[in-house]
Write a protein that holds these residues in place. Sequence first.
Motif, PDB file in Angstrom:
ATOM      1  N   MET B 119     -10.943  80.398 187.148  1.00 22.82           N
ATOM      2  CA  MET B 119     -12.294  80.093 187.616  1.00 22.82           C
ATOM      3  C   MET B 119     -12.961  79.088 186.679  1.00 22.82           C
ATOM      4  O   MET B 119     -13.703  78.203 187.113  1.00 22.82           O
ATOM      5  CB  MET B 119     -13.142  81.371 187.695  1.00 22.82           C
ATOM      6  CG  MET B 119     -12.673  82.364 188.730  1.00 22.82           C
ATOM      7  SD  MET B 119     -12.346  81.656 190.347  1.00 22.82           S
ATOM      8  CE  MET B 119     -13.942  81.732 191.100  1.00 22.82           C
ATOM      9  N   ALA B 120     -12.685  79.195 185.379  1.00 24.14           N
ATOM     10  CA  ALA B 120     -13.261  78.251 184.427  1.00 24.14           C
ATOM     11  C   ALA B 120     -12.770  76.840 184.733  1.00 24.14           C
ATOM     12  O   ALA B 120     -13.546  75.882 184.764  1.00 24.14           O
ATOM     13  CB  ALA B 120     -12.883  78.655 183.007  1.00 24.14           C
ATOM     14  N   PHE B 121     -11.476  76.713 184.990  1.00 18.05           N
ATOM     15  CA  PHE B 121     -10.922  75.390 185.299  1.00 18.05           C
ATOM     16  C   PHE B 121     -11.544  74.831 186.582  1.00 18.05           C
ATOM     17  O   PHE B 121     -11.857  73.642 186.665  1.00 18.05           O
ATOM     18  CB  PHE B 121      -9.400  75.459 185.468  1.00 18.05           C
ATOM     19  CG  PHE B 121      -8.642  75.594 184.179  1.00 18.05           C
ATOM     20  CD1 PHE B 121      -9.253  75.315 182.968  1.00 18.05           C
ATOM     21  CD2 PHE B 121      -7.317  75.981 184.181  1.00 18.05           C
ATOM     22  CE1 PHE B 121      -8.558  75.434 181.780  1.00 18.05           C
ATOM     23  CE2 PHE B 121      -6.621  76.103 182.998  1.00 18.05           C
ATOM     24  CZ  PHE B 121      -7.239  75.832 181.804  1.00 18.05           C
ATOM     25  N   LEU B 122     -11.711  75.708 187.573  1.00 17.14           N
ATOM     26  CA  LEU B 122     -12.304  75.238 188.836  1.00 17.14           C
ATOM     27  C   LEU B 122     -13.717  74.707 188.575  1.00 17.14           C
ATOM     28  O   LEU B 122     -14.095  73.645 189.067  1.00 17.14           O
ATOM     29  CB  LEU B 122     -12.374  76.368 189.858  1.00 17.14           C
ATOM     30  CG  LEU B 122     -11.133  76.666 190.695  1.00 17.14           C
ATOM     31  CD1 LEU B 122     -11.493  77.619 191.801  1.00 17.14           C
ATOM     32  CD2 LEU B 122     -10.515  75.421 191.280  1.00 17.14           C
ATOM     33  N   ASN B 123     -14.484  75.436 187.760  1.00 16.41           N
ATOM     34  CA  ASN B 123     -15.840  74.982 187.423  1.00 16.41           C
ATOM     35  C   ASN B 123     -15.797  73.650 186.707  1.00 16.41           C
ATOM     36  O   ASN B 123     -16.581  72.743 186.982  1.00 16.41           O
ATOM     37  CB  ASN B 123     -16.537  76.020 186.535  1.00 16.41           C
ATOM     38  CG  ASN B 123     -17.337  77.009 187.345  1.00 16.41           C
ATOM     39  OD1 ASN B 123     -18.074  77.802 186.814  1.00 16.41           O
ATOM     40  ND2 ASN B 123     -17.204  76.937 188.654  1.00 16.41           N
ATOM     41  N   LEU B 124     -14.868  73.530 185.772  1.00 23.52           N
ATOM     42  CA  LEU B 124     -14.754  72.277 185.021  1.00 23.52           C
ATOM     43  C   LEU B 124     -14.412  71.138 185.973  1.00 23.52           C
ATOM     44  O   LEU B 124     -14.954  70.035 185.876  1.00 23.52           O
ATOM     45  CB  LEU B 124     -13.666  72.404 183.956  1.00 23.52           C
ATOM     46  CG  LEU B 124     -13.535  71.199 183.040  1.00 23.52           C
ATOM     47  CD1 LEU B 124     -14.767  71.092 182.166  1.00 23.52           C
ATOM     48  CD2 LEU B 124     -12.296  71.289 182.170  1.00 23.52           C
ATOM     49  N   GLY B 149      -8.538  64.402 186.857  1.00 24.44           N
ATOM     50  CA  GLY B 149      -7.090  64.308 186.652  1.00 24.44           C
ATOM     51  C   GLY B 149      -6.618  65.385 185.700  1.00 24.44           C
ATOM     52  O   GLY B 149      -5.605  66.042 185.930  1.00 24.44           O
ATOM     53  N   LEU B 150      -7.405  65.578 184.645  1.00 24.15           N
ATOM     54  CA  LEU B 150      -7.063  66.616 183.670  1.00 24.15           C
ATOM     55  C   LEU B 150      -7.046  67.987 184.337  1.00 24.15           C
ATOM     56  O   LEU B 150      -6.104  68.765 184.176  1.00 24.15           O
ATOM     57  CB  LEU B 150      -8.077  66.598 182.527  1.00 24.15           C
ATOM     58  CG  LEU B 150      -8.020  67.794 181.593  1.00 24.15           C
ATOM     59  CD1 LEU B 150      -6.803  67.703 180.694  1.00 24.15           C
ATOM     60  CD2 LEU B 150      -9.274  67.901 180.762  1.00 24.15           C
ATOM     61  N   CYS B 151      -8.115  68.282 185.103  1.00 23.03           N
ATOM     62  CA  CYS B 151      -8.196  69.602 185.727  1.00 23.03           C
ATOM     63  C   CYS B 151      -7.067  69.781 186.727  1.00 23.03           C
ATOM     64  O   CYS B 151      -6.505  70.878 186.849  1.00 23.03           O
ATOM     65  CB  CYS B 151      -9.531  69.778 186.428  1.00 23.03           C
ATOM     66  SG  CYS B 151     -10.873  69.826 185.267  1.00 23.03           S
ATOM     67  N   SER B 152      -6.747  68.702 187.444  1.00 18.81           N
ATOM     68  CA  SER B 152      -5.639  68.767 188.389  1.00 18.81           C
ATOM     69  C   SER B 152      -4.361  69.140 187.649  1.00 18.81           C
ATOM     70  O   SER B 152      -3.611  70.026 188.063  1.00 18.81           O
ATOM     71  CB  SER B 152      -5.516  67.415 189.074  1.00 18.81           C
ATOM     72  OG  SER B 152      -4.239  67.199 189.572  1.00 18.81           O
ATOM     73  N   TYR B 153      -4.154  68.502 186.500  1.00 21.45           N
ATOM     74  CA  TYR B 153      -2.971  68.799 185.681  1.00 21.45           C
ATOM     75  C   TYR B 153      -2.963  70.258 185.245  1.00 21.45           C
ATOM     76  O   TYR B 153      -1.971  70.972 185.376  1.00 21.45           O
ATOM     77  CB  TYR B 153      -2.966  67.866 184.472  1.00 21.45           C
ATOM     78  CG  TYR B 153      -2.028  68.254 183.370  1.00 21.45           C
ATOM     79  CD1 TYR B 153      -0.673  67.994 183.465  1.00 21.45           C
ATOM     80  CD2 TYR B 153      -2.497  68.890 182.233  1.00 21.45           C
ATOM     81  CE1 TYR B 153       0.187  68.350 182.462  1.00 21.45           C
ATOM     82  CE2 TYR B 153      -1.641  69.249 181.226  1.00 21.45           C
ATOM     83  CZ  TYR B 153      -0.294  68.987 181.343  1.00 21.45           C
ATOM     84  OH  TYR B 153       0.546  69.357 180.346  1.00 21.45           O
ATOM     85  N   LEU B 154      -4.137  70.708 184.721  1.00 19.68           N
ATOM     86  CA  LEU B 154      -4.212  72.082 184.220  1.00 19.68           C
ATOM     87  C   LEU B 154      -3.942  73.089 185.328  1.00 19.68           C
ATOM     88  O   LEU B 154      -3.298  74.115 185.110  1.00 19.68           O
ATOM     89  CB  LEU B 154      -5.607  72.348 183.643  1.00 19.68           C
ATOM     90  CG  LEU B 154      -5.957  71.624 182.354  1.00 19.68           C
ATOM     91  CD1 LEU B 154      -7.416  71.852 182.004  1.00 19.68           C
ATOM     92  CD2 LEU B 154      -5.074  72.110 181.230  1.00 19.68           C
ATOM     93  N   LEU B 155      -4.447  72.773 186.537  1.00 20.50           N
ATOM     94  CA  LEU B 155      -4.346  73.760 187.606  1.00 20.50           C
ATOM     95  C   LEU B 155      -3.007  73.706 188.325  1.00 20.50           C
ATOM     96  O   LEU B 155      -2.541  74.733 188.807  1.00 20.50           O
ATOM     97  CB  LEU B 155      -5.503  73.574 188.586  1.00 20.50           C
ATOM     98  CG  LEU B 155      -6.839  74.064 188.011  1.00 20.50           C
ATOM     99  CD1 LEU B 155      -8.004  73.541 188.811  1.00 20.50           C
ATOM    100  CD2 LEU B 155      -6.884  75.571 187.960  1.00 20.50           C
ATOM    101  N   ILE B 156      -2.384  72.526 188.393  1.00 18.54           N
ATOM    102  CA  ILE B 156      -1.038  72.490 188.991  1.00 18.54           C
ATOM    103  C   ILE B 156      -0.107  73.319 188.118  1.00 18.54           C
ATOM    104  O   ILE B 156       0.732  74.071 188.594  1.00 18.54           O
ATOM    105  CB  ILE B 156      -0.506  71.049 189.102  1.00 18.54           C
ATOM    106  CG1 ILE B 156      -1.349  70.228 190.064  1.00 18.54           C
ATOM    107  CG2 ILE B 156       0.933  71.050 189.590  1.00 18.54           C
ATOM    108  CD1 ILE B 156      -1.028  68.759 190.030  1.00 18.54           C
TER     109      ILE B 156
END
Lengths: 114, 636
Positions: B119-124, B149-156
């Motif tokens: 959820m934190a990553f989604l918020n970011l 792009g960073l968040c996409s990387y973290l979440l993939i």
Amino acid sequence: MQPSQDVLIPEVIQQIPLTYYLILSTVLFIIGVIGVLTRRNAIIIFMSIELMLNAVNLLLIAFSSYRSDSAGQVFVFFIMAVAAAEVSVGLAIIVMIYRNTRSIDVGLLNKLKW
Amino acid sequence: MQLGLLCALIPLLPLIGFVINGVGFRRVPTALVGGIATVAVLASFLIVVSLFTGFAPEAGPQIVHLFDWISVGDLRIPFSFQIDQLSLLMLLVVTGVGTLIHLYSIGYMHHDEGFGKFMAFLNLFIFFMLLLVMGSNYVIMFIGWEGVGLCSYLLIGFWNKNVSYNNAARKAFVMNRIGDLGFLLGIFTIINTFGTVEYVDVFKQATSLPMGDSTVLVIALLLFVGAMGKSAQVPLYTWLPDAMAGPTPVSALIHAATMVTAGIYMVVRSNVLYTLAPAALELIGVIAIITALLAASIGLLQNDIKKVLAYSTVSQLGYMFLGLSATAYTAGMFHVITHAFFKALLFLGAGSVIHAMSDEQDIRKMGGLRKSLPITFITFSIGTWAIAGLPPFAGFFSKDEILAHVFEHSKVLWALGVLGSALTSFYMFRLLFLTFFGEFRGTEEQKHHLHESPATMTIPLIVLAILSAIGGALNLPGGGWLGHFLEPIFEGSRQVNPEAFAESVGESSTEYVLMAVSAGVALLALIVAYIMYISRKAVPAPNEADRSLPEQVIYNKYYVDELYETIIVRPIRSMGDTFYSFGEFAVDGVVNGVAWGVKQGSAQLRRLQSGSIGFYVFAMVLSIVLIFALRFFIRF
């Protein structure tokens, strides 16, 4: 090495040039240095140190006389007093060393590297 | 400064949500995590709505200056936000769809041990996406661009214990960096040419330039390279299907509804520059149609429920660019919005299916799910209907508008576009039929486990389904609301190239024929899919089955990944290995050599420390003599 015009130097002192004092003190100092470097007896090393101190004292007195300035001679007294104090401490140390090692040969005292 | 405060709050709230959940994700109770994250985005959404309702079109773009950020020489880059029609629309989509997906994630990710982190990553992500769309200059857009792009990387790579997921994350990251280099060079060229990066100033200066100016062409092309990476166009598209390794809400939010449309947003934002560079638009058109058809054809034979949707996203992004290439910027934006609704819906529906099937993603093992998952089935059907371009749902209107503009621009592109539309309709209905109709093909255990998802998951589905159904009303044919609303954004483009914006779609008979053709083609594809997968009950062959050559090629995605692997990845990797071993040898040699020398030298030096007083005194005397001698010769 000519004294300055306005300073009065007594006749007696002028009879011996300052160079002589310099040479004498140098010789005494070198004897002292060699004594410290070569002898192994702690007492003799002590004496050699005293010799070096006295060589310097002699030079101080000579200069002070030639300049008619008593400050140098006063300083010599200080040096002698301090030297005497040092010697008493140093002798005490030597006595303790002797009690522990039955010798005062400085060649045996190589514990400083620890 | 009411507006300034509100604008600052929009991205700030998700950031606060990120900090709370991110810093304390082991301490914040699980029951609160989802609430905090969702409320943060919801609050932003409400602020956006209030801004939207209070927005006065006649006042022009509102610039909210927060602080001066970079000032070097003559260059001033303020940190400021721009509120205008375009950013408001994007803000509504990002926060609106974002809120629904956050809500959905509460149900979908609840049992995951990294729930708080997720959820934190989604918020970011929302925070960076908001920066991207709100920034009033290219540099702020770039911050958001890199951040998403960073968040996409973290979440993939969220499930980072799986090596292939990590590889997928890395692939997305690297491919995006290639595009970002183009974007960055574009920004530098803009600075060099215009001396500013503020949208308002750049576009004002650009309108005085002649059509086909070569510098503008370079800028347009460089920016488009960035868009290619982020919006997954040929040749930088292969990361998007791999990105499906991430949790399903991520696929819906980032890799379908918001981030991947950043490229389209950027082109629309820079519409003046693109209108000035018709050659760039031609190139975009070619790349877009190749992407649309290539991805759609791969989608025909994919068997992973999310992969089909991923290829469909790539293909739809191609459509959007196709619209832009015909200077139909409004149509492109329209499709961005409707696509956000129905693609998010489809992904969330797929997530609901995967949830019910206990992480099974292969549609060959599904079938007949409509009875056990009624809400998912109905909403998914609406999404399919919408994306296939069948009236009267959203996708029909937006796709039709794009095709109508393309038809005016080039008949060949239009024909290819209609073909792509048929393919889309076919593979989407294939997906729908294989998943929800016929007999159940999974294991007994899965069959018992089948259940409808909880309310947190079905409510977003229902809301998105309603939006997908009625979204077309935003811009009805013949001059809809969206077209009027966005008009001021394209004022500059209209000024430099009036013909491209002339209202010539007015010929309604042609328009109706075009509509009928695209709807008819989609319907035909639906019927074909029906015959194949319902009447004949065909099930796609297992992986090992023999296939005819063209089928084999398409099934293996045209071997594009393998091609990249051979011509790019391997040579670079072997070059890297060479440099690595050289570095090992040379650098380590020097470093270890120095260490060895010091060690040897000190071993020699330590012998001086004998502990003998006589030697020490001798060294002392010698040193004093040396110092005196030195002083005698050198005065210091």
